[in-house]
Design an enzyme around this catalytic site. Sequence first.
Site, PDB file in Angstrom:
ATOM      1  N   HIS A 159       0.845  -1.204   0.000  1.00  0.00           N
ATOM      2  CA  HIS A 159       0.000   0.000   0.000  1.00  0.00           C
ATOM      3  C   HIS A 159       0.880   1.255   0.000  1.00  0.00           C
ATOM      4  CE1 HIS A 159      -2.694  -2.958   2.274  1.00  0.00           C
ATOM      5  NE2 HIS A 159      -3.458  -2.617   1.255  1.00  0.00           N
ATOM      6  N   ARG A 197      -3.644 -10.482   4.197  1.00  0.00           N
ATOM      7  CA  ARG A 197      -4.036 -11.832   4.624  1.00  0.00           C
ATOM      8  C   ARG A 197      -2.839 -12.694   5.012  1.00  0.00           C
ATOM      9  NH1 ARG A 197      -8.408 -10.898   0.598  1.00  0.00           N
ATOM     10  NH2 ARG A 197     -10.363 -11.085   1.732  1.00  0.00           N
ATOM     11  N   LEU A 216       3.245  -9.204  -0.739  1.00  0.00           N
ATOM     12  CA  LEU A 216       2.685  -8.672   0.513  1.00  0.00           C
ATOM     13  C   LEU A 216       1.174  -8.661   0.405  1.00  0.00           C
ATOM     14  CD1 LEU A 216       4.988  -5.627   1.343  1.00  0.00           C
ATOM     15  CD2 LEU A 216       5.117  -7.961   2.174  1.00  0.00           C
ATOM     16  N   LYS A 221      -0.839  -6.682  -7.946  1.00  0.00           N
ATOM     17  CA  LYS A 221      -1.073  -7.868  -7.103  1.00  0.00           C
ATOM     18  C   LYS A 221      -2.486  -8.409  -7.345  1.00  0.00           C
ATOM     19  CE  LYS A 221      -1.429 -10.191  -3.032  1.00  0.00           C
ATOM     20  NZ  LYS A 221      -2.847 -10.104  -2.836  1.00  0.00           N
TER      21      LYS A 221
HETATM   22  P1  AMP Z   1      -6.425  -4.084  -0.305  1.00  0.00           P
HETATM   23  O1  AMP Z   1      -6.254  -3.258   0.939  1.00  0.00           O
HETATM   24  O2  AMP Z   1      -5.885  -5.468  -0.176  1.00  0.00           O
HETATM   25  O3  AMP Z   1      -7.816  -4.002  -0.874  1.00  0.00           O
HETATM   26  O4  AMP Z   1      -5.493  -3.412  -1.390  1.00  0.00           O
HETATM   27  C1  AMP Z   1      -5.583  -2.048  -1.696  1.00  0.00           C
HETATM   28  C2  AMP Z   1      -4.712  -1.750  -2.875  1.00  0.00           C
HETATM   29  O5  AMP Z   1      -3.363  -2.111  -2.582  1.00  0.00           O
HETATM   30  C3  AMP Z   1      -5.110  -2.556  -4.120  1.00  0.00           C
HETATM   31  O6  AMP Z   1      -4.961  -1.733  -5.271  1.00  0.00           O
HETATM   32  C4  AMP Z   1      -4.116  -3.682  -4.109  1.00  0.00           C
HETATM   33  O7  AMP Z   1      -3.886  -4.241  -5.382  1.00  0.00           O
HETATM   34  C5  AMP Z   1      -2.876  -2.974  -3.587  1.00  0.00           C
HETATM   35  N1  AMP Z   1      -1.917  -3.941  -3.050  1.00  0.00           N
HETATM   36  C6  AMP Z   1      -2.162  -4.900  -2.119  1.00  0.00           C
HETATM   37  N2  AMP Z   1      -1.050  -5.640  -1.921  1.00  0.00           N
HETATM   38  C7  AMP Z   1      -0.105  -5.149  -2.756  1.00  0.00           C
HETATM   39  C8  AMP Z   1       1.263  -5.496  -3.035  1.00  0.00           C
HETATM   40  N3  AMP Z   1       1.877  -6.506  -2.425  1.00  0.00           N
HETATM   41  N4  AMP Z   1       1.943  -4.765  -3.960  1.00  0.00           N
HETATM   42  C9  AMP Z   1       1.329  -3.736  -4.603  1.00  0.00           C
HETATM   43  N5  AMP Z   1       0.051  -3.362  -4.380  1.00  0.00           N
HETATM   44  C10 AMP Z   1      -0.661  -4.058  -3.480  1.00  0.00           C
END
Ligand code: AMP
Length: 286
Positions: free
Chosen positions: A40, A191, A188, A153
Amino acid sequence: MTRTLVVATNRQELATALPPVGGTGDVGLVMTMGALHAGHAALIRAARQQNDTVVVTVFVNPTQFGPSEDFGRYPRNLDADLAVCADEGVDVVFAPATAEVYRGRGEVTIHPGPLGDQLEGAVRPGHFAGVLTVVHKLLHILGHVDRAYFGEKDYQQFVLVQRMAADLDLPTQIVGRPTVREADGLALSSRNRYLSVDARAAATALPRALAAAVAAAESGADGAAATAVAASVLRESPELSADYLELRSADLGPAPERGPARLLSAVRLGPTRLIDNVAVTLRGTP
Ligand code: AMP
């Protein structure tokens, strides 16, 4: 420059915190479900570089979780998230309650089209309708967003959000950013903290399988052979069962004979589901 982070939990506070619609200066947005990590942070940094105002949303969206999924136990820690945002120079965090986002009847939603029923969508029915609906709602609640940043991701999500922006004429540029990984290759993810020590060790099979396919394609393997190499790496880890492992084109159509492709996979490790994907370049038959 020292910035002061403003936290808004409702639409009124948000309107006060944001620059006026039609004003000068670009607004960049990173949408998250919280439990922020370096993946993030990388999106936030990209937004910080390209925009005058950076907004981060922290919202665990109930409509993208299936009935038997982990909505209830999804990690929530707003104080830790705010600390990350303050460190990264975020201007505004919007962290609304569910009732603040879903004020209507919730009957009208965004239909993701055929891609929404494939790959992740085949395993998680309704997931992408939930994702696209909340992305659309948050963009509108914010009023005007010049650029919204998404991680590769969640590659299918990124492609579908891009498609929604194009098909529905959204004025926001959808920017994709590379996956941030641990030193051993594991992408990353919020989860990952569910994983036991043993499951964490076994989880590296997923990025190893994808990397093996990339290497095989570089050595001239065709799409089917490169995918088979990845499948055999996954099979070596009995703890892990694959929901899917599929080679597609870069825009998630059928895999091409040659050129840019994408290999996507989801695996289960006990109660935890992990997803990952890589770009694969197919050399094709000479
Ligand atoms: P989430 O909080 O999991 O819904 O993710 C929010 C944003 O962060 C989404 O655009 C995800 O694709 C991005 N994101 C989550 N994990 C990663 C990662 N390891 N590398 C790059 N972006 C990520």
